[in-house]
Design a protein around this motif. Structure first.
Motif, PDB file in Angstrom:
ATOM      1  N   ALA A   1      -3.321 -86.200  41.888  1.00 35.35           N
ATOM      2  CA  ALA A   1      -3.705 -85.037  41.252  1.00 35.35           C
ATOM      3  C   ALA A   1      -2.587 -84.599  40.227  1.00 35.35           C
ATOM      4  O   ALA A   1      -1.510 -84.548  40.881  1.00 35.35           O
ATOM      5  CB  ALA A   1      -4.292 -84.072  41.931  1.00 35.35           C
ATOM      6  N   ASP A   2      -2.722 -84.362  39.236  1.00 35.66           N
ATOM      7  CA  ASP A   2      -2.235 -83.684  38.118  1.00 35.66           C
ATOM      8  C   ASP A   2      -2.740 -82.501  37.476  1.00 35.66           C
ATOM      9  O   ASP A   2      -3.532 -82.465  36.527  1.00 35.66           O
ATOM     10  CB  ASP A   2      -1.802 -84.682  36.990  1.00 35.66           C
ATOM     11  CG  ASP A   2      -1.045 -84.143  35.825  1.00 35.66           C
ATOM     12  OD1 ASP A   2      -0.509 -83.049  36.182  1.00 35.66           O
ATOM     13  OD2 ASP A   2      -0.900 -84.668  34.925  1.00 35.66           O
ATOM     14  N   CYS A   3      -2.427 -81.270  38.465  1.00 31.37           N
ATOM     15  CA  CYS A   3      -3.392 -80.203  38.396  1.00 31.37           C
ATOM     16  C   CYS A   3      -3.044 -79.529  36.746  1.00 31.37           C
ATOM     17  O   CYS A   3      -3.726 -78.897  36.351  1.00 31.37           O
ATOM     18  CB  CYS A   3      -3.094 -79.274  39.539  1.00 31.37           C
ATOM     19  SG  CYS A   3      -3.273 -79.895  41.137  1.00 31.37           S
ATOM     20  N   GLY A   4      -1.797 -79.742  36.220  1.00 30.72           N
ATOM     21  CA  GLY A   4      -1.477 -79.150  35.204  1.00 30.72           C
ATOM     22  C   GLY A   4      -2.235 -79.661  33.895  1.00 30.72           C
ATOM     23  O   GLY A   4      -2.312 -79.068  32.994  1.00 30.72           O
TER      24      GLY A   4
ATOM     25  N   CYS B   1     -12.079 -78.450  40.366  1.00 27.82           N
ATOM     26  CA  CYS B   1     -12.342 -78.322  41.704  1.00 27.82           C
ATOM     27  C   CYS B   1     -12.614 -76.812  42.100  1.00 27.82           C
ATOM     28  O   CYS B   1     -13.455 -76.743  43.139  1.00 27.82           O
ATOM     29  CB  CYS B   1     -11.166 -78.897  42.645  1.00 27.82           C
ATOM     30  SG  CYS B   1      -9.403 -78.505  42.335  1.00 27.82           S
ATOM     31  N   CYS B   2     -12.140 -76.008  41.568  1.00 22.76           N
ATOM     32  CA  CYS B   2     -12.060 -74.613  41.789  1.00 22.76           C
ATOM     33  C   CYS B   2     -13.681 -73.888  40.959  1.00 22.76           C
ATOM     34  O   CYS B   2     -13.802 -72.728  41.253  1.00 22.76           O
ATOM     35  CB  CYS B   2     -11.080 -73.714  41.168  1.00 22.76           C
ATOM     36  SG  CYS B   2      -9.417 -74.434  41.731  1.00 22.76           S
TER      37      CYS B   2
ATOM     38  N   PRO C   1       0.125 -75.648  40.665  1.00 17.88           N
ATOM     39  CA  PRO C   1      -1.121 -76.396  40.635  1.00 17.88           C
ATOM     40  C   PRO C   1      -2.266 -75.447  40.541  1.00 17.88           C
ATOM     41  O   PRO C   1      -2.246 -74.221  41.110  1.00 17.88           O
ATOM     42  CB  PRO C   1      -1.150 -77.176  41.894  1.00 17.88           C
ATOM     43  CG  PRO C   1      -0.148 -76.543  42.779  1.00 17.88           C
ATOM     44  CD  PRO C   1       1.057 -75.900  41.725  1.00 17.88           C
ATOM     45  N   ALA C   2      -3.330 -75.888  39.779  1.00 18.23           N
ATOM     46  CA  ALA C   2      -4.577 -75.059  39.911  1.00 18.23           C
ATOM     47  C   ALA C   2      -5.696 -75.484  40.907  1.00 18.23           C
ATOM     48  O   ALA C   2      -6.492 -74.819  41.362  1.00 18.23           O
ATOM     49  CB  ALA C   2      -5.259 -75.057  38.498  1.00 18.23           C
ATOM     50  N   ALA C   3      -5.399 -76.789  41.364  1.00 16.48           N
ATOM     51  CA  ALA C   3      -6.282 -77.527  42.207  1.00 16.48           C
ATOM     52  C   ALA C   3      -6.097 -77.135  43.675  1.00 16.48           C
ATOM     53  O   ALA C   3      -4.982 -76.616  43.884  1.00 16.48           O
ATOM     54  CB  ALA C   3      -6.389 -78.921  42.363  1.00 16.48           C
TER      55      ALA C   3
ATOM     56  N   ARG D   1      -4.876 -71.603  36.608  1.00 13.21           N
ATOM     57  CA  ARG D   1      -4.002 -71.831  38.113  1.00 13.21           C
ATOM     58  C   ARG D   1      -4.862 -70.861  39.001  1.00 13.21           C
ATOM     59  O   ARG D   1      -5.662 -70.228  38.771  1.00 13.21           O
ATOM     60  CB  ARG D   1      -2.775 -71.180  37.596  1.00 13.21           C
ATOM     61  CG  ARG D   1      -1.762 -71.880  36.708  1.00 13.21           C
ATOM     62  CD  ARG D   1      -0.449 -71.174  36.558  1.00 13.21           C
ATOM     63  NE  ARG D   1      -0.504 -70.013  35.851  1.00 13.21           N
ATOM     64  CZ  ARG D   1       0.603 -69.103  35.798  1.00 13.21           C
ATOM     65  NH1 ARG D   1       1.780 -69.381  36.304  1.00 13.21           N
ATOM     66  NH2 ARG D   1       0.415 -67.983  35.062  1.00 13.21           N
ATOM     67  N   CYS D   2      -4.430 -71.283  40.213  1.00 15.16           N
ATOM     68  CA  CYS D   2      -5.006 -70.745  41.327  1.00 15.16           C
ATOM     69  C   CYS D   2      -4.192 -69.342  41.614  1.00 15.16           C
ATOM     70  O   CYS D   2      -2.751 -69.547  41.785  1.00 15.16           O
ATOM     71  CB  CYS D   2      -4.935 -71.406  42.575  1.00 15.16           C
ATOM     72  SG  CYS D   2      -5.485 -70.737  44.033  1.00 15.16           S
ATOM     73  N   GLY D   3      -4.808 -68.240  41.784  1.00 18.08           N
ATOM     74  CA  GLY D   3      -3.742 -67.080  41.909  1.00 18.08           C
ATOM     75  C   GLY D   3      -3.289 -66.899  43.266  1.00 18.08           C
ATOM     76  O   GLY D   3      -2.555 -66.000  43.543  1.00 18.08           O
TER      77      GLY D   3
END
Length: 284
Positions: free
Chosen positions: A26-29, A35-36, A5-7, A65-67
């Protein structure tokens, strides 16, 4: 989903939670890391650094994506782990802006970032209305709740301009009237005197073992409150601030309007009893 997830709510996704229809999870894909980027945060116990609204987080990667999502708490970003957009991210990304991201179309970035926080509030209202429609004792207001849900859903599908122009506070007032009535009907099933702590400052309160069955804790400040072994069955927890609240051994069976994000902000253990459909947070 093929990618992480990216969120900023990986723990809530890992721990599962109440499943609502109509994209209210939430469907971060399918989100462009809104939100970032769109939301600001200030350096504090919840965030390790400052970030201005509209500025991408330094950990947001090119593919949204969130690293550092696997180690957000350890790196000082616990605030990210308790955020939930209720599906607003993918709605803005894939419906309002038709799947075109702000990097490929930088001219849309400002509008996209302005729409997201409004959409998030609309989806939160839809989340609560949908939950209320699943509460049997609230049947007397189900017809009104269904009309509210149809109206809110229609608003989320409008243009970017129409969404930004919405008076969300007025909408919240209208919907809250129905949610409050639903809450009263549910809590009326609990015999005896029910405590009213609506909006109360209970920060650090010693409530271990307290009988809070059917209590109204709407908007209550329960930061770092000691709720060990408290009886919170059928309590209304909408808007309650549970950051660092100690829920070890507490009974939350049947509590209403408790979200994954608020539960993730608290502390609990294997003896904490949760409402049906809410799983134990991974970090407990």
């Amino acid at each position: 989903m093929s990618r992480p997830p990216a969120a900023p709510s990986p723990e809530s996704r890992e721990s599962g939670g109440r499943e609502h229809p109509d994209g209210l999870r939430a469907d971060c894909g399918n989100c462009f890391g809104l939100c970032c980027v769109a939301l600001p945060f200030a350096r504090s116990a919840d965030f390790a650094v400052d970030k201005a609204a509209g500025t991408p987080c330094a950990s947001l990667q090119a593919d949204f994506r969130c690293g550092i999502h696997a180690g957000l708490r350890e790196r000082g970003f616990s605030g990210c782990t308790v955020f939930d957009c209720f599906g607003a991210g993918q709605k803005v990304s894939q419906v309002t802006f038709g799947g075109t991201d702000w990097r490929r179309a930088p001219e849309s970035a400002g509008a996209m970032f302005a729409v997201f926080p409004v959409m998030r509030q609309l989806h939160e209202l839809l989340h609560y209305v949908t939950e209320a429609l699943g509460l049997g004792p609230a049947r007397p207001v189900h017809a009104e709740l269904r009309r509210a849900r149809r109206r809110l859903d229609g608003l989320t599908r409008g243009s970017a301009e129409s969404i930004v122009a919405l008076d969300v506070n007025a909408l919240r007032g209208e919907v809250n009237r129905l949610l409050l009535r639903a809450s009263e009907l549910v809590r009326a099933q609990v015999p005896g005197r029910r405590r009213d702590h609506r909006g109360a400052d209970l920060m650090g309160a010693r409530l271990a073992g307290a009988d809070l069955r059917g209590a109204s804790l709407r908007g209550a400040l329960l930061v770092a409150a000691d709720l060990r072994k408290a009886d919170l069955r059928t309590a209304d927890l909408i808007g309650a601030d549970l950051r660092d609240a100690d829920l070890r051994g507490a009974d939350l069976t049947g509590s209403i309007f408790l979200t994954r994000a608020r539960l993730n902000a608290a502390r609990g253990d294997a003896t904490t009893r949760l409402p049906t459909g809410l799983d134990r947070p991974a970090h407990w």
